[in-house]
Design an enzyme around this catalytic site. Structure first.
Site, PDB file in Angstrom:
ATOM      1  CG  HIS A 170      -5.273  -0.344  -5.427  1.00 44.80           C
ATOM      2  ND1 HIS A 170      -4.903  -0.050  -6.716  1.00 44.80           N
ATOM      3  CD2 HIS A 170      -6.477  -0.972  -5.526  1.00 44.80           C
ATOM      4  CE1 HIS A 170      -5.837  -0.490  -7.562  1.00 44.80           C
ATOM      5  NE2 HIS A 170      -6.809  -1.056  -6.863  1.00 44.80           N
ATOM      6  CG  HIS A 187      -8.088  -5.478  -5.435  1.00 47.21           C
ATOM      7  ND1 HIS A 187      -8.169  -6.049  -6.701  1.00 47.21           N
ATOM      8  CD2 HIS A 187      -8.251  -4.141  -5.635  1.00 47.21           C
ATOM      9  CE1 HIS A 187      -8.364  -5.088  -7.605  1.00 47.21           C
ATOM     10  NE2 HIS A 187      -8.420  -3.922  -6.979  1.00 47.21           N
ATOM     11  CD  GLU A 188      -9.758  -1.946  -2.704  1.00 45.97           C
ATOM     12  OE1 GLU A 188      -9.069  -1.011  -3.146  1.00 45.97           O
ATOM     13  OE2 GLU A 188     -10.639  -2.499  -3.381  1.00 45.97           O
ATOM     14  CB  CYS A 228      -8.845  -3.121 -10.762  1.00 43.18           C
ATOM     15  SG  CYS A 228      -8.199  -1.674  -9.900  1.00 43.18           S
ATOM     16  CG  LEU A 229     -13.979   0.424  -9.575  1.00 41.86           C
ATOM     17  CD1 LEU A 229     -14.403   1.266  -8.377  1.00 41.86           C
ATOM     18  CD2 LEU A 229     -15.110   0.323 -10.587  1.00 41.86           C
ATOM     19  CD  GLN A 289      -8.760   1.923  -6.881  1.00 41.15           C
ATOM     20  OE1 GLN A 289      -9.180   1.598  -5.781  1.00 41.15           O
ATOM     21  NE2 GLN A 289      -9.204   1.376  -7.994  1.00 41.15           N
ATOM     22  N   GLY A 295     -14.716  -1.920  -3.383  1.00 38.70           N
ATOM     23  CA  GLY A 295     -13.627  -1.326  -2.621  1.00 38.70           C
ATOM     24  C   GLY A 295     -13.029  -0.173  -3.399  1.00 38.70           C
TER      25      GLY A 295
HETATM   26  O1  GNR Z   1     -15.148  -3.402  -7.533  1.00 38.84           O
HETATM   27  C1  GNR Z   1     -14.215  -4.199  -7.451  1.00 38.84           C
HETATM   28  N1  GNR Z   1     -14.481  -5.520  -7.561  1.00 38.84           N
HETATM   29  C2  GNR Z   1     -13.572  -6.515  -7.254  1.00 38.84           C
HETATM   30  C3  GNR Z   1     -13.864  -7.806  -7.641  1.00 38.84           C
HETATM   31  C4  GNR Z   1     -13.000  -8.831  -7.355  1.00 38.84           C
HETATM   32  C5  GNR Z   1     -11.837  -8.566  -6.672  1.00 38.84           C
HETATM   33  C6  GNR Z   1     -11.510  -7.281  -6.281  1.00 38.84           C
HETATM   34  C7  GNR Z   1     -12.384  -6.256  -6.574  1.00 38.84           C
HETATM   35  S1  GNR Z   1     -12.002  -4.656  -6.058  1.00 38.84           S
HETATM   36  C8  GNR Z   1     -12.839  -3.715  -7.262  1.00 38.84           C
HETATM   37  C9  GNR Z   1     -12.791  -2.238  -6.926  1.00 38.84           C
HETATM   38  C10 GNR Z   1     -11.371  -1.756  -7.004  1.00 38.84           C
HETATM   39  O2  GNR Z   1     -10.753  -1.606  -8.017  1.00 38.84           O
HETATM   40  N2  GNR Z   1     -10.777  -1.535  -5.865  1.00 38.84           N
HETATM   41  O3  GNR Z   1      -9.499  -1.151  -5.833  1.00 38.84           O
HETATM   42 NI    NI Z   2      -8.598  -1.923  -7.640  1.00 44.78          NI
END
Ligand code: GNR
Ligand code: NI
Length: 153
Positions: free
Chosen positions: A136, A132-133, A90-91, A51, A46
């Site tokens: 953000h 999660h997104e 999270c990236l 980001q 995601g």
């Molecule tokens: O790539 C991602 N892997 C992930 C793994 C477990 C829970 C959430 C994520 S999201 C993350 C990419 C990211 O930072 N999206 O905002």
């Molecule tokens: Ni993230």
């Protein structure tokens, strides 16, 4: 299409609340294409616009379930049910992982990339990723919600 740079760590932009998209215009289309390319290049499931430094309410997802990429513009949570706990990363927070509690099922309403209203019923990993997104977009990182220890590698 172009790769965009992912903001990391304590870049203060990641803490800001993103604004609604009022027009799904050509610039937004280009942003969506760039975000999808950037997500795949970085092996993410995601990516939220903030980001890549754009404070707009938009995220993309692909959990490799054969149905992606998902694109949600101006998403809102309609309902949620149950809970699940899973390890997240999270990236924008490289090298850190931790357990986060999320709903097991969640329904979002949003606009798709043509500006058409859609509903997304997500469960399991897709629900985790979408929440999660969504966080953000409100300046929240998974590290704010980690239960137990934050693993560093
Ligand atoms: O790539 C991602 N892997 C992930 C793994 C477990 C829970 C959430 C994520 S999201 C993350 C990419 C990211 O930072 N999206 O905002
Ligand atoms: Ni993230």
């Amino acid at each position: 299409m172009a790769l965009r740079t992912i903001l990391t760590d304590e870049d203060e932009l990641l803490r800001k609340v993103s604004r609604e998209i009022t027009q799904v215009d050509d610039r937004i289309q280009e942003l969506i294409d760039d975000m999808i390319e950037t997500m795949y290049e970085n092996h993410g499931i995601g990516l939220a616009a903030v980001q890549v430094g754009v404070l707009r309410r938009l995220f993309v997802m692909d959990i490799q379930d054969g149905n992606g990429p998902y694109i949600l513009i101006n998403p809102q949570i309609v309902s949620q049910k149950g809970t699940q706990v899973g390890q997240e990363g999270c990236l924008s927070v490289p090298g850190r992982w931790g357990d986060v509690e999320r709903p097991e099922k969640v329904v979002f309403k949003a606009l798709d990339r043509t500006g058409k209203p859609i509903k997304l019923k997500a469960e399991g990993l897709l629900a985790v990723c979408a929440c999660h997104e969504f966080d953000h977009l409100n300046g929240t990182l998974f590290t704010d919600k980690v239960t137990g220890e934050l693993i560093r590698s």
